[in-house]
Write an enzyme that holds these catalytic residues in place. Structure first.
Site, PDB file in Angstrom:
ATOM      1  N   LYS A 290       4.527  24.152  24.203  1.00  0.00           N
ATOM      2  CA  LYS A 290       4.368  22.705  24.339  1.00  0.00           C
ATOM      3  C   LYS A 290       4.115  22.073  22.972  1.00  0.00           C
ATOM      4  CE  LYS A 290      -0.570  23.151  25.332  1.00  0.00           C
ATOM      5  NZ  LYS A 290      -1.669  22.829  26.251  1.00  0.00           N
TER       6      LYS A 290
ATOM      7  N   TYR B 270     -10.214   5.752  -2.616  1.00  0.00           N
ATOM      8  CA  TYR B 270     -10.662   4.549  -1.917  1.00  0.00           C
ATOM      9  C   TYR B 270     -12.174   4.570  -1.687  1.00  0.00           C
ATOM     10  CZ  TYR B 270      -5.855   3.172  -0.765  1.00  0.00           C
ATOM     11  OH  TYR B 270      -4.547   2.776  -0.811  1.00  0.00           O
TER      12      TYR B 270
END
Length: 380
Positions: free
Chosen positions: A46, A266
Site C-alpha cells: 500500500k 528561518y
C-alpha cells in the site's frame, strides 16, 4: 545487477536521488518467508509500496513467486492487478465508496471490516449470481478498523448475512507488536484465537512486520509484512532478518563560512557559537525531510552523511533546503555538486525517524517525487 532509472533526463540535473534496491526487497521477502514457514508470507504494498514505487516493487516480488499482496485503495488495486496478474490481492480499507464493482472486476478481495461492508459485498454477490471471495477483519483491541465482538458473534450466529460471500481469510491487527513485552500482544492473541474459531477451517492472519517476530504462535496461516520488506526494523528488541533497501541522497548546493554569533535559517533558531562552515543541501520538507528534524540552538536534530562523516542539520528545515554544520568534517569533504546521504550507509530509516520525533514508516512514505528514482534491478 543493473541500474534502471526509467527516466530520460540526466542525473546531472537531479537535486536528489532515491535508490531502491529491488533485489534486496526480494531477498528480504524471502528471508521473512523462511522465518515464518510453514505459514505463508504476503507483501503489503500500500501507499505506493511505502513510497518506493508500487509498480516496480510488485513486479519484482511477483517474479520472485510472492503470490499474495495487500493494498488499501481501489487505485492501488488497479496497479497491483496489472503487475501481479495471477496473485491474490486483498484491499485493507474494505469497500471504499463505490469500490465494490471495481474490486469484482479486478478479482480483488476486500477486507470486510464493518457490517455495512458485509451487506454490500453479499448484495453484489447475489446480483451477479455467483459467490465472491473476501477477508473478514476482526477487531481484537486496536479499536480502529475491524468488526467488534458483538458483530463477529452476530455473523457467526446468522450466516445468512454472508450469503454469497466466500471467506478466504480471517484477520486482525496487533496494536503493540513493536514491544514484545507489552501484555496487550498476548491479550490480542487470545482474543483472535477465540473469535477466529467461530469461522472454522478459514485461514487466519494476525502478524505484520513486527508481529511476525513475536514467534510462531502469532504466525497462523499467513503473515503480512510491509515495513520490513523495505528494510525497516519495527521491533524494539528482536531484529528482523532484513537489510536496508533504500538510499536517499541530496545535492550540496553551497558551502559558506558563518561567523561566530551569526544565525542560520528561518526565525534564527540556530546561532553559531564558533566560526562555522555551513553546507546548504537541496532537500526540504517538500522532499520528505520532516520539519521536525530541525535543530534549534543547543538541541539535537537530524543528521546527514557527507563523504562518510555524520553532519548535523542546523536551523530550520525549509521547503526546499536544509543547512548542515560541516565545520568538523575534513577539509574538502563537503563540496558543492556532491551528494549528501539522508538515508544509507548506516544512517537508517529509524535514525531519521527518531531524530524527527516520528517513525521510519512516516519517513519512507513521505519521500517526495522531485528526487530522481533509481532502481537496482532484481534481475542479474
Amino acid at each position: 545487477m543493473t541500474v534502471n532509472t526509467r527516466m530520460p533526463e540526466s542525473l546531472a540535473s537531479a537535486t536528489g536521488t532515491i535508490t531502491v534496491d529491488l533485489a534486496q526487497i526480494v531477498a528480504n521477502w524471502r528471508a521473512l518467508a523462511a522465518t515464518v514457514a510453514p505459514a505463508r508470507c504476503a507483501a503489503v504494498v500500500k501507499a505506493d509500496a511505502y513510497g518506493l514505487g508500487a509498480e516496480r516493487v510488485i513486479a519484482a516480488l511477483a517474479r520472485a513467486d510472492c503470490n499474495t499482496f495487500f493494498i488499501a485503495t481501489p487505485e492501488e488495486a488497479e496497479v497491483a492487478r496489472k503487475f501481479a496478474p495471477k496473485a491474490d490481492i486483498y484491499a485493507l480499507d474494505g469497500l471504499v465508496g463505490n469500490s465494490a464493482p471495481a474490486f469484482d472486476r479486478l478479482l480483488v478481495k476486500p477486507v470486510l471490516s464493518t457490517l455495512d461492508d458485509v451487506v454490500a459485498w453479499s448484495a453484489l454477490s447475489r446480483a451477479r449470481g455467483g459467490d465472491l471471495p473476501a477477508a473478514l477483519h476482526i477487531d481484537t483491541g486496536l479499536n480502529r478498523l475491524g468488526l467488534p465482538l458483538r458483530d463477529v458473534r452476530r455473523l457467526a450466529d446468522e450466516p445468512s448475512m454472508m450469503k454469497g460471500v466466500t471467506l478466504e481469510l480471517v484477520m486482525s491487527h496487533l496494536a503493540s507488536a513493536d514491544n514484545p513485552r507489552d501484555p496487550k500482544n498476548r491479550d490480542q492473541l487470545l482474543a483472535f484465537e477465540t473469535l477466529s474459531a467461530l469461522f472454522s477451517g478459514i485461514p487466519r492472519s494476525l502478524a505484520a512486520s513486527d508481529g511476525l517476530m513475536l514467534g510462531p504462535a502469532y504466525h497462523f496461516d499467513l503473515v503480512r509484512p510491509g515495513y520490513a520488506l523495505y528494510g525497516g526494523q519495527a521491533s524494539q528488541s528482536t531484529p528482523t532478518p532484513v537489510k536496508p533497501a533504500v538510499t536517499v541522497a541530496a545535492r550540496i548546493l553551497a558551502v559558506a563560512d558563518v561567523l561566530r554569533g551569526e544565525t542560520v535559517g528561518y526565525s534564527a533558531t540556530w546561532r553559531a557559537h564558533r566560526p562555522s562552515r555551513i553546507a546548504t543541501i537541496a532537500a526540504g520538507y517538500a522532499d520528505g525531510v520532516p520539519r521536525s528534524a530541525s535543530a534549534p540552538d543547543g538541541k539535537p536534530g537530524g543528521q546527514v552523511l557527507i563523504s562518510g562523516h555524520l553532519a548535523p542539520i542546523v536551523g530550520r528545515v525549509s521547503m526546499d533546503l536544509i543547512t548542515v554544520d560541516v565545520t568538523d568534517l575534513p577539509e574538502g569533504a563537503a563540496r558543492p555538486g556532491e551528494f549528501a546521504k539522508l538515508i544509507g550507509d548506516g544512517l537508517t530509516i529509524e535514525d531519521a525517524g527518531f531524530a524527527a520525533g516520528t517513525i521510519g514508516y512516516e519517513i519512507l512514505t513521505r519521500l517526495g517525487h522531485r528526487f530522481t528514482r533509481l532502481y537496482l534491478d532484481d534481475n542479474p
